[in-house]
Design a protein around this motif. Structure first.
Motif, PDB file in Angstrom:
ATOM      1  N   ARG A  74       0.833  -1.206   0.000  1.00 31.56           N
ATOM      2  CA  ARG A  74       0.000   0.000   0.000  1.00 31.56           C
ATOM      3  C   ARG A  74       0.869   1.258   0.000  1.00 31.56           C
ATOM      4  O   ARG A  74       1.903   1.294   0.636  1.00 31.56           O
ATOM      5  N   TRP A  75       0.393   2.262  -0.703  1.00 33.75           N
ATOM      6  CA  TRP A  75       1.032   3.566  -0.738  1.00 33.75           C
ATOM      7  C   TRP A  75      -0.001   4.606  -0.321  1.00 33.75           C
ATOM      8  O   TRP A  75      -1.145   4.556  -0.775  1.00 33.75           O
ATOM      9  N   ARG A  76       0.378   5.531   0.523  1.00 30.43           N
ATOM     10  CA  ARG A  76      -0.500   6.617   0.960  1.00 30.43           C
ATOM     11  C   ARG A  76      -0.243   7.809   0.045  1.00 30.43           C
ATOM     12  O   ARG A  76       0.859   8.355   0.002  1.00 30.43           O
ATOM     13  N   THR A  83      -6.245  12.568   1.521  1.00 36.40           N
ATOM     14  CA  THR A  83      -5.389  11.386   1.578  1.00 36.40           C
ATOM     15  C   THR A  83      -6.131  10.225   0.937  1.00 36.40           C
ATOM     16  O   THR A  83      -7.317  10.018   1.184  1.00 36.40           O
ATOM     17  N   TYR A  84      -5.412   9.493   0.097  1.00 35.52           N
ATOM     18  CA  TYR A  84      -5.947   8.335  -0.597  1.00 35.52           C
ATOM     19  C   TYR A  84      -5.005   7.162  -0.340  1.00 35.52           C
ATOM     20  O   TYR A  84      -3.907   7.336   0.176  1.00 35.52           O
ATOM     21  N   GLU A  85      -5.430   5.993  -0.765  1.00 33.36           N
ATOM     22  CA  GLU A  85      -4.575   4.820  -0.677  1.00 33.36           C
ATOM     23  C   GLU A  85      -4.435   4.223  -2.073  1.00 33.36           C
ATOM     24  O   GLU A  85      -5.434   4.026  -2.771  1.00 33.36           O
ATOM     25  N   THR A  87      -3.178   0.895  -3.779  1.00 31.02           N
ATOM     26  CA  THR A  87      -2.860  -0.462  -3.350  1.00 31.02           C
ATOM     27  C   THR A  87      -3.028  -1.461  -4.491  1.00 31.02           C
ATOM     28  O   THR A  87      -3.885  -1.272  -5.360  1.00 31.02           O
TER      29      THR A  87
END
Length: 159
Positions: A74-76, A83-85, A87
């Motif tokens: 996962r990357w933020r 803020t999103y993820e 993945t």
């Protein structure tokens, strides 16, 4: 849609559903960096270590993608106060989902299983340079996976 400039290593144009330009990424000869261009504005994409991608310009940082743990897929993604993820869909898939507010908002995936081409479906709430940034980050992660797999194959054949 993502239209590569020869190969994704050189850069790409990001096109909307009607085929109009959203923006472009021009890769630098230096590793995992380059310029994001939307209209006449330019931002710089670069990495900080192996777990942070940054998009900045004359007004400062526009977006970043951070990997909170070396073991996570996962990357933020942060842009402004959002803020999103980002993945991976699964350990077998090369496709990445963009998630926010508890739901899938968009994706970047290969056009087909063995294709080097990509399809991007990202939400309009992301500013165009951030959309280009997301695609560039995913393509960089794909290259990392390919390099890792090639290194593993080379190591296995030398044993």
């Amino acid at each position: 849609m993502v239209a590569p400039h020869g190969s994704f290593r050189n850069g790409f144009d990001l096109l909307d559903e009607a085929g109009g330009p959203v923006g472009s990424f021009r890769a630098s000869p230096w590793r995992e960096s380059g310029d994001v261009r939307v209209g006449d504005r330019v931002w710089r994409l670069h990495t900080v270590g192996r777990r942070r991608f940054v998009l900045d310009g004359s007004d400062g940082m526009l977006a970043s993608a951070d990997k909170p743990s070396p073991w996570s897929a996962r990357w933020r993604l942060t842009t402004g106060d959002q803020t999103y993820e980002l993945t991976k869909r699964s350990w077998r898939s090369r496709g990445f989902e963009l998630r926010g507010r508890g739901q899938m908002l968009g994706e970047v995936r290969p056009r087909s299983a063995f294709s080097g081409k990509a399809v991007a479906d990202l939400p309009a709430e992301l500013p165009p340079p951030v959309q280009v940034f997301v695609v560039a980050v995913v393509l960089a992660l794909w290259r990392r996976e390919q390099a890792s797999a090639a290194a593993g194959t080379a190591a296995a054949t030398t044993v």
